[in-house]
Design an enzyme around this catalytic site. Sequence first.
Site, PDB file in Angstrom:
ATOM      1  N   LYS A  16      10.329  -4.162   0.587  1.00 14.38           N
ATOM      2  CA  LYS A  16      10.839  -2.810   0.309  1.00 14.38           C
ATOM      3  C   LYS A  16      12.079  -2.857  -0.580  1.00 14.38           C
ATOM      4  O   LYS A  16      12.771  -3.867  -0.661  1.00 14.38           O
ATOM      5  CB  LYS A  16      11.055  -2.052   1.615  1.00 14.38           C
TER       6      LYS A  16
ATOM      7  N   ARG B 100       5.011  -6.066  10.031  1.00 18.67           N
ATOM      8  CA  ARG B 100       3.981  -5.672   9.061  1.00 18.67           C
ATOM      9  C   ARG B 100       4.394  -6.240   7.710  1.00 18.67           C
ATOM     10  O   ARG B 100       5.384  -5.784   7.123  1.00 18.67           O
ATOM     11  CB  ARG B 100       3.905  -4.141   9.044  1.00 18.67           C
TER      12      ARG B 100
HETATM   13  N1  HH2 Z   1       5.305   1.129   5.470  1.00 18.90           N
HETATM   14  C1  HH2 Z   1       4.358   1.470   4.603  1.00 18.90           C
HETATM   15  C2  HH2 Z   1       3.094   1.889   5.040  1.00 18.90           C
HETATM   16  N2  HH2 Z   1       2.798   1.916   6.358  1.00 18.90           N
HETATM   17  N3  HH2 Z   1       3.442   1.569   8.604  1.00 18.90           N
HETATM   18  C3  HH2 Z   1       4.380   1.234   9.485  1.00 18.90           C
HETATM   19  N4  HH2 Z   1       4.104   1.256  10.800  1.00 18.90           N
HETATM   20  N5  HH2 Z   1       5.631   0.838   9.103  1.00 18.90           N
HETATM   21  C4  HH2 Z   1       5.998   0.791   7.793  1.00 18.90           C
HETATM   22  O1  HH2 Z   1       7.172   0.469   7.484  1.00 18.90           O
HETATM   23  C5  HH2 Z   1       5.027   1.156   6.807  1.00 18.90           C
HETATM   24  C6  HH2 Z   1       3.738   1.552   7.260  1.00 18.90           C
HETATM   25  C7  HH2 Z   1       4.655   1.438   3.149  1.00 18.90           C
HETATM   26  O2  HH2 Z   1       4.477   0.173   2.637  1.00 18.90           O
HETATM   27  P1  HH2 Z   1       3.124  -0.328   1.953  1.00 18.90           P
HETATM   28  O3  HH2 Z   1       1.943  -0.202   2.836  1.00 18.90           O
HETATM   29  O4  HH2 Z   1       3.355  -1.725   1.491  1.00 18.90           O
HETATM   30  O5  HH2 Z   1       2.970   0.609   0.703  1.00 18.90           O
HETATM   31  P2  HH2 Z   1       2.154   1.987   0.489  1.00 18.90           P
HETATM   32  O6  HH2 Z   1       2.508   2.969   1.524  1.00 18.90           O
HETATM   33  O7  HH2 Z   1       2.600   2.427  -0.883  1.00 18.90           O
HETATM   34  O8  HH2 Z   1       0.710   1.681   0.546  1.00 18.90           O
END
Ligand code: HH2
Length: 277
Positions: free
Chosen positions: A217, A253
């Site tokens: 992040k 995660r």
């Molecule tokens: N962050 C993202 C998505 N889902 N779920 C949980 N429980 N906690 C988090 O911090 C979280 C999440 C965002 O990150 P990412 O999946 O890498 O990106 P995107 O939402 O753009 O797909």
Amino acid sequence: MRRPAATERWPRPTVVGIVNVTPDSFSDGGAYPSVTAAAEAAERMLADGAALVDVGGESTRPGADPVDVDEELRRVVPVLEQLEGRRVSVDTSRAEVARQALALGAELVNDVTALRRDPELAGVIAGSGASLCLMHMQGEPRTMQVAPRYDDVVSDVAAFLEERLVHAVAAGVDEDRICLDPGFGFGKTADQNLELLRRLDEIVALGRPVMVGISRKSTLARIVPGPDERVGTDAASVGAAVAAFERGATLFRVHDVRAHVEALAVAAAVERGRVAP
Ligand code: HH2
């Protein structure tokens, strides 16, 4: 400091690999050219020591627009079909996506809206024996980074998660199957994210296992600039995960599974003071 008991469901640490089947995710958007490529990446994460893989079809990066439910299903279902029999979580806030994912064997619904988007989602989870992650977000992805405001970010997030936990249990979800996530980057400045991480024990004190999603992040990129100013490096991500572990986090995660599994194995051994679990 109070330590959460490791449960059979989620030993500490439990590493969750991220499989975003979205064209626009913030760090790995469009990473997989095909369903097979996404499923193979998931298999690699499981082989590298992930306890489960979190499959998501809707980006929640800052500024992202929602996708419609049919498109989310088109992205997620074929990957889940290829992963049948594997330990899978589904990153969705929609009842219909959760319903189909659970039918294909998903064991955890990771809802970044903490049951605030779809009134039917709790009912789908309640009857299923699946687990639920409730995450804090201020605002919505499209606008959440515009001007995040808190009286005290940690107490505000803790109060929110406590309220959502009560709501989920009242809606029939088994409390034993719920984990909580402070939602790093979801309507928080970099300093607010760091304050949340510094005082993560206050979230752990709510009594449920805590998930952290800080991998890659942009807060990390503010501390350790990498090639892309919006994306933290994997080494920075591992550092943040170890800091979270030391404050009691249970689930992580992450994108780079192997590095996290190794680093967290050492952090856990240090906490025990011996090699063997
Ligand atoms: N962050 C993202 C998505 N889902 N779920 C949980 N429980 N906690 C988090 O911090 C979280 C999440 C965002 O990150 P990412 O999946 O890498 O990106 P995107 O939402 O753009 O797909």
